[in-house]
Design a protein around this motif. Sequence first.
Motif, short mmCIF file in Angstrom:
data_model
loop_
_atom_site.label_atom_id
_atom_site.label_comp_id
_atom_site.label_asym_id
_atom_site.label_seq_id
_atom_site.Cartn_x
_atom_site.Cartn_y
_atom_site.Cartn_z
N ARG A 125 0.87 -1.14 -0.11
CA ARG A 125 0.05 0.15 -0.09
C ARG A 125 0.81 1.24 -0.07
O ARG A 125 0.59 2.39 -0.58
CB ARG A 125 -0.98 0.05 1.42
N GLU A 126 1.88 1.22 0.90
CA GLU A 126 2.95 2.39 0.68
C GLU A 126 3.46 2.49 -0.47
O GLU A 126 3.79 3.77 -1.20
CB GLU A 126 3.93 2.24 2.00
N HIS A 156 0.35 7.11 5.85
CA HIS A 156 1.01 6.25 4.94
C HIS A 156 2.43 6.97 4.44
O HIS A 156 3.41 6.66 4.45
CB HIS A 156 0.36 5.86 3.70
N SER A 159 4.99 7.37 7.19
CA SER A 159 5.51 6.11 7.56
C SER A 159 6.40 5.89 6.18
O SER A 159 7.70 5.52 6.78
CB SER A 159 4.43 4.89 7.51
#
Length: 184
Positions: A125-126, A156, A159
């Motif tokens: 997803r990132e 995200h 992160s």
Amino acid sequence: MPSDDVTEVLRTAESVKPQVVVMDTDVPGFRVFQMAEDIARVVDPISLLFLTSVARDGYIDEALRLRAGGMVTTTSEPNEVTAAIDSIAKRQRYFSPDVASRLVAGDRRRTGNSLRTRGSTISTREHQVLRLIAHGMSKRSIAERLGLSVKTIDNHATSIMNKLDIHDRVNLARYAFREGLAEP
């Protein structure tokens, strides 16, 4: 590289049985990591040292996958390259500082290797979010495209920045393009 040349390289490696092989990652038309894997198959044990012009996570990941002894950049001083060769000949690892800055401790039980790149810590997803950031999309547009909240996209992005140790969108985009992650 023509297949005759590849065959000759492998035949020479098998005959000479070098202790250390130094390979440049940036030779056009040359599949260096495949060649290194082929050499390692015919010469065991072998210590691999890769030279690279840019400390790309993708290249470092490939070197780690092949259990290379190290990687140095082509801008390294000759004495650093010599030190790297000496180290890996003794079965010690050697990474030039700019390569080492891309490494983090991994889970040896999961990966079989105690090192991995910062880029390998990014989730699927990132990667999606990073790709869209690289294309200049706003967090709101990314949220709409992925069906997530802006807050989730913000989390995200934070992160990703923390994992990569990159703390602005421009450098995130540069990273994504350099690593080949920004293709549609």
